[in-house]
Design a protein around this motif. Structure first.
Motif, PDB file in Angstrom:
ATOM      1  N   GLY A 112      -6.514   3.570  -1.542  1.00  0.00           N
ATOM      2  CA  GLY A 112      -7.482   2.663  -0.919  1.00  0.00           C
ATOM      3  C   GLY A 112      -8.343   3.371   0.114  1.00  0.00           C
ATOM      4  O   GLY A 112      -9.476   2.970   0.376  1.00  0.00           O
ATOM      5  N   LEU A 113      -7.797   4.417   0.701  1.00  0.00           N
ATOM      6  CA  LEU A 113      -8.556   5.182   1.698  1.00  0.00           C
ATOM      7  C   LEU A 113      -9.409   6.267   1.046  1.00  0.00           C
ATOM      8  O   LEU A 113     -10.048   7.054   1.739  1.00  0.00           O
ATOM      9  N   THR A 121      -2.084   2.812  -0.364  1.00  0.00           N
ATOM     10  CA  THR A 121      -2.934   2.875   0.824  1.00  0.00           C
ATOM     11  C   THR A 121      -3.779   4.149   0.808  1.00  0.00           C
ATOM     12  O   THR A 121      -4.977   4.113   1.119  1.00  0.00           O
ATOM     13  N   ILE A 151      -4.689   7.671   7.801  1.00  0.00           N
ATOM     14  CA  ILE A 151      -6.130   7.948   7.911  1.00  0.00           C
ATOM     15  C   ILE A 151      -6.332   9.455   8.149  1.00  0.00           C
ATOM     16  O   ILE A 151      -7.178  10.094   7.521  1.00  0.00           O
ATOM     17  N   LYS A 204       3.711   1.703  -1.560  1.00  0.00           N
ATOM     18  CA  LYS A 204       2.792   1.114  -0.593  1.00  0.00           C
ATOM     19  C   LYS A 204       1.960   2.204   0.078  1.00  0.00           C
ATOM     20  O   LYS A 204       0.736   2.066   0.225  1.00  0.00           O
TER      21      LYS A 204
END
Lengths: 482, 241
Positions: B206-207, B203, B155, B199
């Motif tokens: 996706g963020l 991610t 994040i 992976k």
């Protein structure tokens, strides 16, 4: 067709659902109170009275005479209780649309006029949920499914079965309350499912993360997707809901709150300086998305009742056991397998950790064990008295096995695994909310606990909690006032 | 922190029965009840080691699981026993995937055996951050699970990518091998370097990082095992450029 009939009783506005008389009942007031075996439940419509006439939640907008309200009854905390279902069978001679062959019977191929063909609904309050196998989203699941026991015949049925035309696995589940939904829908504060270390699903319209806490298997991410699914399956709708109907349904769902407001033992549950979590007005007032903490425990404080009537003291003790009594939580997939250790010495609130609802802040599908052998709620695997189907699930050699059951698992409901195709998800069932429990027995996804005492007994056995009779009763009294 | 500790220990070996301070072994873990938090222990070669106490997923230590063997990799710490065991720190525990029903030892609470107080430490066994644009995520053996700490680092990487106006993010995945104290070597499964890297890349997308801005590299030759430090070869390096 009028689904709800209004009549006034001494207690105030009491609704009698399903009376045959259609003289009144076109308005669900802002607050409506209903009797149940342990007291009274209040339904609160935050946006004001709801005109039910012409409203797609309350009208049979599909093809089989059912409406959403057929299975989501205000009097039953927006679920439907076993008692109400049996009463409807009696009153309608089995003709009420709730008994529709498609999922209100054990198997649509059975003769529908016989009580035995609806035994799972009548005895346990269960509807048939048929899920396509392999799942559309996951054409290469990690495991294969065999039907090893099929008391209803539906899983081996040439039309409805696993190898039949439908290519479906049929499991049998309780309806979940359509109320207090802000607590169900609020996603975790991180975009991740922290248990799995993967991103949460997203709302296809907004692109924002969803909670993944709706339905036993979290298959529907949003109310809209859920309503369209319910329309096609439970209502056997064909032409589709209009955008207007969808908007009306979801708007209604978002503003309705339910909770007990009066209890035979504890008496008045709201008002004064009593516990701040009780009653629907507090559910409306409090914020969703808060994690259990010493400053804000799951159901806030019951301190005011620690020195009150004997019954209220019992409720306060029940709350304390729920929050603080530690026991060995053991062999639970998605709890003991996610970095908390197996076993973990924790309380009920390690799983039920969301303030006001008792759900999980993270996506709450967990293999508590209610549907998987050997911890399942059913007495026998495949006896003549068995009621639920049993599936043998075999994981492929290269797949990651279920963390505590390995590669060959017997289950009456694979739960989340029917959606993801993952071995680790076998038997994982999403925790439901704790509100209005008194109005909607039986409990657990498979209706196996006829009473809250049976639910508490399951935990006592499952985790060797060694609760005393009094402690069990305290937990039951506590759960009953929510 | 890690480097400092290892260096310090090198000059003061305290447990003479086994050469060096590094331990790596696969055994059934044990849990010891206490008045406070349960302790996780492991017995190897006649000695009991203390791994950590039960906590939450926000802690650095993710405990083992009964019903599974555990790979323990750690450095012996000088000083008194903790909860009846020789402390290992840093320590990485990896739950072995297959079930082992013989792993079920639960020890009762016992007077004189106490859990250490809970202290929050940095999640060093999951993430190393070197500046805002460079972080390394560590993995359990044969596993691609992203801990709460690893997902938090991603994040942050995405936030930095967006704020800094960087052009791309490079993701490099590795797999490792572990030299056990017994002399045997355990090697992670082939292809895992790519699985980890993909992976992490998925991610990041996706963020909100454009797919075209993410480049993925996988080094599937396992980093050779040499004992101390093997655990830190199971990694993905994320660099915002």
């Amino acid at each position: 067709m009028r689904f709800l009939v209004f009549c006034l009783v001494a207690l105030g506005a009491l609704w009698m659902a399903w009376a045959q008389d259609a003289r009144v009942g076109e308005l669900l007031p802002r607050e409506a109170t209903f009797e149940n075996p342990s007291g009274r439940l209040t339904v609160l419509n935050a946006d004001g009275p709801v005109a039910t006439k012409g409203h797609p939640f309350f009208e049979p907008v599909g093809t089989n005479g059912r409406a959403c309200v057929t299975c989501h009854q205000p009097a039953n905390a927006m679920s439907v209780s076993g008692d109400a279902i049996r009463e409807r069978w009696r009153a309608s001679g089995g003709k009420d649309p709730i008994f529709a062959a498609i999922d209100g019977s054990n198997n649509p191929s059975l003769p529908q006029d016989q009580e035995a063909s609806h035994s799972l609904l009548l005895k346990r309050g269960l509807f048939r949920i048929a899920l396509q196998w392999p799942p559309a989203r996951n054409a290469e699941p990690e495991f294969t499914i065999e039907v090893v026991s099929d008391p209803t015949g539906v899983n081996r049925d040439p039309r409805w079965g696993l190898t039949g035309v439908a290519h479906a696995v049929s499991v049998f589940r309780r309806p979940r309350p359509v109320a207090n939904l802000k607590y169900v829908l609020e996603p975790d504060s991180t975009p991740f499912n922290v248990k799995l270390g993967v991103l949460l699903d997203k709302d296809p319209e907004t692109g924002l993360p969803v909670s993944m806490n709706m339905m036993a298997d979290a298959r529907a991410g949003t109310l809209k997707i859920q309503a369209e699914d319910a329309y096609r399956t439970h209502l056997e709708g064909k032409k589709g809901l209009t955008p207007g109907e969808l908007a009306q349904i979801t708007a209604f769902e978002k503003q309705v709150y339910v909770a007990q407001t009066w209890d035979r033992g504890a008496k008045e549950l709201t008002g004064g300086d009593g516990p701040g979590a009780l009653g629907p007005a507090n559910l409306l007032k409090e914020q969703a998305g808060v994690l259990n903490s010493p400053a804000k425990p799951v159901f806030l404080s019951f301190a005011a009742w620690q020195k009150d009537t004997e019954f209220r003291q019992s409720v306060a003790r029940g709350n304390d056991i729920f929050l603080n009594r530690q026991f060995w939580v053991k062999n639970v997939g998605h709890i003991n397998s996610i970095g908390l250790g197996n076993p973990a010495k924790r309380s009920c609130a390690v799983c039920h950790n969301a303030v006001m609802s008792g759900m999980d802040r993270a996506p709450g599908w967990v293999d508590l064990g209610t549907t998987n052998y050997p911890t399942w709620t059913e007495p026998d695997v495949a006896s003549t008295t068995a009621e639920l189907p049993v599936f043998k699930v075999t994981c492929r050699a290269e797949a990651k096995p279920h963390p505590f059951l390995g590669r060959v698992i017997y289950t009456s409901d694979p739960g989340r695994a029917l959606i993801t195709g993952k071995c680790a998800d076998i038997g994982a069932i999403t925790m439901g909310q704790f509100r209005g429990l008194a109005a909607r027995a039986p409990y657990f996804v498979n209706g196996s606990a006829k009473t809250l005492m049976e639910l508490v007994d399951y935990y006592d056995r499952r985790f060797d909690m060694r609760l005393t009779g009094q402690e069990k009763q305290d937990l039951v009294n506590f759960l009953g006032v929510l | 922190m890690r480097i400092l500790l290892a260096g310090l220990l090198a000059v003061s070996p305290v447990w003479p029965q086994m050469a060096g301070s590094h331990r790596a072994f696969v055994v059934c873990p044990e849990i010891r009840d206490t008045k406070t938090s349960p302790c996780w222990l492991a017995e190897y070669s006649g000695e009991t080691y203390f791994l950590g106490i039960q906590g939450g997923v926000a802690e650095d230590f993710y405990p083992p699981q009964l019903e599974h063997q555990v790979l323990v990799e750690g450095e012996v710490v000088a000083g008194p026993r903790v909860c009846g065991g020789i402390p290992l720190k840093p320590v990485k525990v990896s739950v072995m995937q297959e079930i082992d029903a013989s792993c079920h030892t639960m020890l009762p609470a016992q007077d004189g055996i106490e859990a250490p107080p809970r202290v929050r430490v940095a999640p060093d066994s999951w993430v190393k951050t070197e500046g805002p644009g460079l972080s390394t995520l560590y993995f359990d053996f044969d596993n691609d699970f992203l801990s709460l700490h690893a997902s938090g680092a991603l994040i942050q990487a995405v936030a930095y990518f967006k704020k800094s106006g960087a052009a791309r993010i490079e993701v490099a995945g590795y797999r490792g091998a572990t030299l056990l104290s017994s002399g045997a070597t355990l090697t992670e499964k082939a292809g895992l370097a790519r699985v980890r890297a993909e992976k992490v890349a998925e991610t990041l997308v996706g963020l909100g990082v454009p797919r075209a801005a993410v480049s993925v590299q996988a080094v599937d030759n396992p980093v050779p095992a040499k004992g101390a430090g093997d655990a830190w070869n199971r990694r993905v390096v994320v660099s915002v450029k």
